[in-house]
Scaffold this motif. Structure first.
Motif, mmCIF file in Angstrom:
data_model
loop_
_atom_site.group_PDB
_atom_site.id
_atom_site.type_symbol
_atom_site.label_atom_id
_atom_site.label_comp_id
_atom_site.label_asym_id
_atom_site.label_seq_id
_atom_site.Cartn_x
_atom_site.Cartn_y
_atom_site.Cartn_z
ATOM 1 N N ALA A 1 0.811 -1.216 0.000
ATOM 2 C CA ALA A 1 0.000 0.000 0.000
ATOM 3 C C ALA A 1 0.853 1.278 0.000
ATOM 4 C CB ALA A 1 -0.929 0.012 1.218
ATOM 5 N N ILE A 2 2.165 1.130 0.218
ATOM 6 C CA ILE A 2 3.047 2.316 0.217
ATOM 7 C C ILE A 2 3.265 2.750 -1.240
ATOM 8 C CG2 ILE A 2 5.332 3.198 0.838
ATOM 9 C CD1 ILE A 2 5.491 0.939 2.951
ATOM 10 N N PRO A 3 3.133 4.031 -1.549
ATOM 11 C CA PRO A 3 3.369 4.477 -2.931
ATOM 12 C C PRO A 3 4.775 4.072 -3.403
ATOM 13 C CG PRO A 3 2.393 6.249 -1.626
ATOM 14 C CD PRO A 3 2.724 5.144 -0.673
ATOM 15 N N ASP A 4 4.882 3.673 -4.655
ATOM 16 C CA ASP A 4 6.135 3.146 -5.204
ATOM 17 C C ASP A 4 7.350 4.015 -4.889
ATOM 18 O OD1 ASP A 4 4.599 1.179 -6.227
ATOM 19 O OD2 ASP A 4 4.953 1.622 -8.349
ATOM 20 N N ALA A 5 7.202 5.319 -5.117
ATOM 21 C CA ALA A 5 8.361 6.214 -4.972
ATOM 22 C C ALA A 5 8.832 6.279 -3.521
ATOM 23 C CB ALA A 5 8.003 7.607 -5.470
ATOM 24 N N VAL A 6 7.903 6.172 -2.599
ATOM 25 C CA VAL A 6 8.253 6.187 -1.173
ATOM 26 C C VAL A 6 8.853 4.843 -0.760
ATOM 27 C CG1 VAL A 6 7.327 6.458 1.160
ATOM 28 C CG2 VAL A 6 6.383 7.829 -0.732
ATOM 29 N N ARG A 7 8.216 3.789 -1.242
ATOM 30 C CA ARG A 7 8.650 2.442 -0.863
ATOM 31 C C ARG A 7 10.076 2.149 -1.334
ATOM 32 N NH1 ARG A 7 4.377 -1.138 -2.885
ATOM 33 N NH2 ARG A 7 5.462 -1.001 -4.868
ATOM 34 N N ALA A 8 10.460 2.774 -2.447
ATOM 35 C CA ALA A 8 11.744 2.441 -3.070
ATOM 36 C C ALA A 8 12.934 2.604 -2.118
ATOM 37 C CB ALA A 8 11.946 3.289 -4.322
ATOM 38 N N SER A 9 12.860 3.575 -1.197
ATOM 39 C CA SER A 9 14.027 3.758 -0.318
ATOM 40 C C SER A 9 14.061 2.733 0.818
ATOM 41 C CB SER A 9 14.062 5.190 0.227
ATOM 42 O OG SER A 9 12.821 5.542 0.766
ATOM 43 N N ALA B 1 11.095 -2.071 10.423
ATOM 44 C CA ALA B 1 10.120 -2.646 11.351
ATOM 45 C C ALA B 1 10.830 -3.063 12.617
ATOM 46 C CB ALA B 1 9.436 -3.859 10.715
ATOM 47 N N TYR B 2 10.094 -3.081 13.738
ATOM 48 C CA TYR B 2 10.640 -3.748 14.922
ATOM 49 C C TYR B 2 9.725 -4.895 15.299
ATOM 50 C CZ TYR B 2 8.858 0.949 16.262
ATOM 51 O OH TYR B 2 8.225 2.143 16.314
ATOM 52 N N SER B 3 10.356 -5.954 15.753
ATOM 53 C CA SER B 3 9.582 -7.183 15.946
ATOM 54 C C SER B 3 10.400 -8.191 16.706
ATOM 55 C CB SER B 3 9.224 -7.764 14.585
ATOM 56 O OG SER B 3 8.866 -9.118 14.696
ATOM 57 N N SER B 4 9.718 -9.015 17.520
ATOM 58 C CA SER B 4 10.407 -10.115 18.191
ATOM 59 C C SER B 4 10.652 -11.267 17.229
ATOM 60 C CB SER B 4 9.583 -10.603 19.377
ATOM 61 O OG SER B 4 8.388 -11.184 18.930
ATOM 62 N N GLY B 5 10.135 -11.190 16.005
ATOM 63 C CA GLY B 5 10.500 -12.251 15.078
ATOM 64 C C GLY B 5 9.553 -12.540 13.948
ATOM 65 N N ASN B 6 8.271 -12.717 14.217
ATOM 66 C CA ASN B 6 7.389 -13.130 13.126
ATOM 67 C C ASN B 6 7.047 -11.966 12.195
ATOM 68 O OD1 ASN B 6 7.325 -15.832 13.743
ATOM 69 N ND2 ASN B 6 5.562 -15.634 15.121
ATOM 70 N N HIS B 7 6.785 -10.809 12.766
ATOM 71 C CA HIS B 7 6.553 -9.622 11.934
ATOM 72 C C HIS B 7 7.833 -9.304 11.146
ATOM 73 C CE1 HIS B 7 5.002 -5.746 10.693
ATOM 74 N NE2 HIS B 7 5.908 -5.075 11.381
ATOM 75 N N ALA B 8 8.974 -9.509 11.807
ATOM 76 C CA ALA B 8 10.256 -9.282 11.135
ATOM 77 C C ALA B 8 10.365 -10.123 9.864
ATOM 78 C CB ALA B 8 11.404 -9.643 12.083
ATOM 79 N N GLN B 9 10.048 -11.393 9.985
ATOM 80 C CA GLN B 9 10.156 -12.282 8.822
ATOM 81 C C GLN B 9 9.138 -11.912 7.752
ATOM 82 O OE1 GLN B 9 11.001 -16.615 9.832
ATOM 83 N NE2 GLN B 9 10.521 -15.818 11.845
ATOM 84 N N GLY B 10 7.941 -11.554 8.176
ATOM 85 C CA GLY B 10 6.916 -11.154 7.208
ATOM 86 C C GLY B 10 7.333 -9.916 6.426
ATOM 87 N N VAL B 11 7.847 -8.919 7.153
ATOM 88 C CA VAL B 11 8.266 -7.670 6.495
ATOM 89 C C VAL B 11 9.477 -7.939 5.584
ATOM 90 C CG1 VAL B 11 9.277 -5.382 6.901
ATOM 91 C CG2 VAL B 11 7.316 -6.150 8.261
ATOM 92 N N ALA B 12 10.433 -8.722 6.088
ATOM 93 C CA ALA B 12 11.623 -9.005 5.274
ATOM 94 C C ALA B 12 11.231 -9.710 3.973
ATOM 95 C CB ALA B 12 12.602 -9.871 6.078
ATOM 96 N N TYR B 13 10.358 -10.679 4.081
ATOM 97 C CA TYR B 13 9.928 -11.458 2.911
ATOM 98 C C TYR B 13 9.176 -10.565 1.924
ATOM 99 C CZ TYR B 13 7.504 -15.315 0.408
ATOM 100 O OH TYR B 13 7.007 -16.185 -0.529
ATOM 101 N N ALA B 14 8.227 -9.781 2.445
ATOM 102 C CA ALA B 14 7.407 -8.944 1.565
ATOM 103 C C ALA B 14 8.238 -7.831 0.932
ATOM 104 C CB ALA B 14 6.223 -8.361 2.349
ATOM 105 N N ALA B 15 9.197 -7.281 1.700
ATOM 106 C CA ALA B 15 10.055 -6.227 1.140
ATOM 107 C C ALA B 15 10.898 -6.803 0.007
ATOM 108 C CB ALA B 15 10.955 -5.654 2.239
ATOM 109 N N LYS B 16 11.465 -7.968 0.233
ATOM 110 C CA LYS B 16 12.296 -8.586 -0.804
ATOM 111 C C LYS B 16 11.472 -8.833 -2.066
ATOM 112 C CE LYS B 16 15.607 -12.264 -1.632
ATOM 113 N NZ LYS B 16 16.179 -13.538 -1.165
ATOM 114 N N ALA B 17 10.254 -9.340 -1.864
ATOM 115 C CA ALA B 17 9.392 -9.623 -3.019
ATOM 116 C C ALA B 17 9.023 -8.336 -3.761
ATOM 117 C CB ALA B 17 8.127 -10.345 -2.557
ATOM 118 N N HIS B 18 9.003 -7.213 -3.043
ATOM 119 C CA HIS B 18 8.728 -5.926 -3.694
ATOM 120 C C HIS B 18 10.012 -5.260 -4.203
ATOM 121 C CE1 HIS B 18 4.729 -6.218 -1.763
ATOM 122 N NE2 HIS B 18 4.347 -5.351 -2.669
#
Lengths: 320, 320
Positions: B61-69, B73-90
């Motif tokens: 949902a983040i606009p492309d130009a903003v997301r590009a940089s 996230a902070y997380s004890s682990g599961n949110h961390a993995q979710g964000v890392a995976y989704a960021a890589k895929a984007h």
């Protein structure tokens, strides 16, 4: 011979009684496999293995009046649980002939599903003789573990799902690695894929010393395993391919793949760590082949069927 | 406030990137629970927890130009993995601030998904200060673990699936037991169910000493846990309900249910034995409540969300 239409008929009889298992995926496993790897976790199926599908297919096809007196099966455990569960759901008694050295969990579960369990020594007693006598005495319908058209058609519903799921993923060329004992699941999947996903080629997978199907495919005739062998893969320690399954295996499958017990245990550990599923040794041979025998595959992607998960805690801890 | 329509929009953005997890069932667990019990195994979700849904929803949902940089996230682990995976895929960089005592598997996986991991001491350092500084320096978009409308909407897609699956099973009255940390998953599911399955009532589930949501619901205001407490349920050891999540929890949920660590470990063992899945402690509190707190439920059936499976071998062996 079993036809695609028999699988569709089995699917209709089974309805929502079998779970449509998803296809699981982990980039960590892709990296080990060297290609995209998808896992069909039939360990999550009701009763803990794909066997419920064939059992339901067979029992639901028996005419009501015949079925009423009950069914009988022999099995090292997963077929036993599938038959016990399906018989109970149909409201008929089940007698299951099981080897006395089958995993305790499988024997206990079969009893808990309401079946009468008769134990025999698989190294000295003739299970067929025991089964024949009981079937005759009580007028029970025999549900064989794999050499039964209704059972093969039921297992083939796994192939229908794989074809649909591969299509959703855009996979039109893949190896489908299937743990192979008597060949019911392997032949059922192959028959389904031949019609609706011809770019998916089934490869039977077996543990060392129980590579009867791999050798039979090479020899183009049914060959048996040497007697007296043992393996941790109790679910697929069948003496030889079935008379009904082998012609299908021979016509439709690529070469067999043989894996070591160490590879099986490592595959179980990786499935726990990366997919969060519990696979039993016999159910992990396809995943082991996908992970550690990539050089024997000639497709860009691979789908491994994890056929069962009925494993004791001790064995599972060994894999971890 | 988050609306049902936000969840539908999140579902559209997520598409096939999240697995539609099945509902699992075992008659053995029904017997312990005293009613039909269904388990939604989000441990099978990509990255091993439901967190992928919210992370994908937010990052997409983040606009492309903003997301590009990049994202942080902070997380004890599961949110961390979710964000890392989704960021890589984007195709964008991810920085994850993790407590140094998070399970090693979660830290290793987050790195393996391509994220830069920054560790901090959760008992002495201020993670927000660390995160704010990095976000400003590198122009990163913050993806909060639960107090973010896009994240809550993504987690709510679990509720859409539960509603569909309950309908297929003919369940029109059930308790839906959800492991609750900050309340993102719990509130998301509750918002979805309110609209399309009003007979399904969400009950937040928590471990002893981290029962902030249960106490807050009773008090009708946000209360925090005592500081310094420890639990094996690392995934949900959040200090207090979120400012965005609590109004939804308060309006839509039934009373919280608090379980012991022993009940959590027994639930993990039973999930392995009967469902063939690996659940982490924090992901097992809902199942523990279903199995061992049936007297606190007032519905004929129960659905437990098993929210994650990222558990080290040592902890899992303890549960077996």
């Amino acid at each position: 011979m079993i036809a695609y239409e028999d699988i569709i008929a089995a699917k209709t009889r089974i309805g929502a009684e079998a779970l449509r298992t998803p296809l699981l995926h982990s980039p960590f496993l892709d990296e080990i496999a060297g290609r995209p790897l998808y896992v069909k976790p039939e360990c999550l199926q009701r009763t803990g293995s794909f066997k419920l599908r064939g059992a339901w297919s067979a029992i639901s096809a028996i005419p009501d009046a015949v079925r009423a007196s009950g069914v009988i099966a022999y099995s090292s455990g997963n077929h036993a649980q599938g038959v016990a569960y399906a018989a109970k759901a149909h409201g008929v008694p089940a007698v299951i002939i099981m080897p006395a050295d089958a995993p305790k969990l499988k024997i206990d579960n079969t009893r808990a599903y309401g079946a009468e369990v008769v134990l025999y020594d698989r190294y000295t007693e003739d299970r067929d003789a025991i089964g024949d006598r009981l079937a005759e005495e009580r007028n029970l319908s025999l549900v064989k573990p794999f050499d039964d058209e209704r059972v093969i058609a039921g297992q083939g519903t796994v192939g229908l799902e794989i074809a649909e799921q591969a299509d959703e993923l855009g996979l039109d060329s893949a190896s489908v690695l299937v743990p192979c004992g008597g060949g019911g699941l392997t032949s059922g999947i192959a028959i389904a894929l031949e019609r609706i996903a011809p770019g998916l080629v089934v490869r039977p997978c077996e543990p060392e010393d129980f590579d009867d199907t791999s050798r039979s495919l090479l020899a183009r005739e049914i060959l048996a395993n040497a007697s007296g062998g043992k393996t941790i893969c109790d679910a697929i320690m069948t003496p030889q391919p079935g008379n009904l399954t082998f012609p299908h295996l021979s016509r439709l499958c690529g070469p067999g793949i043989v894996v070591t017990e160490d590879e099986v245990l490592r595959a179980m550990g990786l499935a726990f760590q990366r997919l969060k599923i519990a696979i039993e040794p016999g159910g992990a041979v396809g995943l082991a082949a996908a992970l550690f025998h990539g050089e024997e595959l000639d497709t860009p992607a691979v789908i491994a069927v994890a056929s069962g998960g009925n494993v004791d805690e001790d064995m599972f801890s060994r894999a971890l």
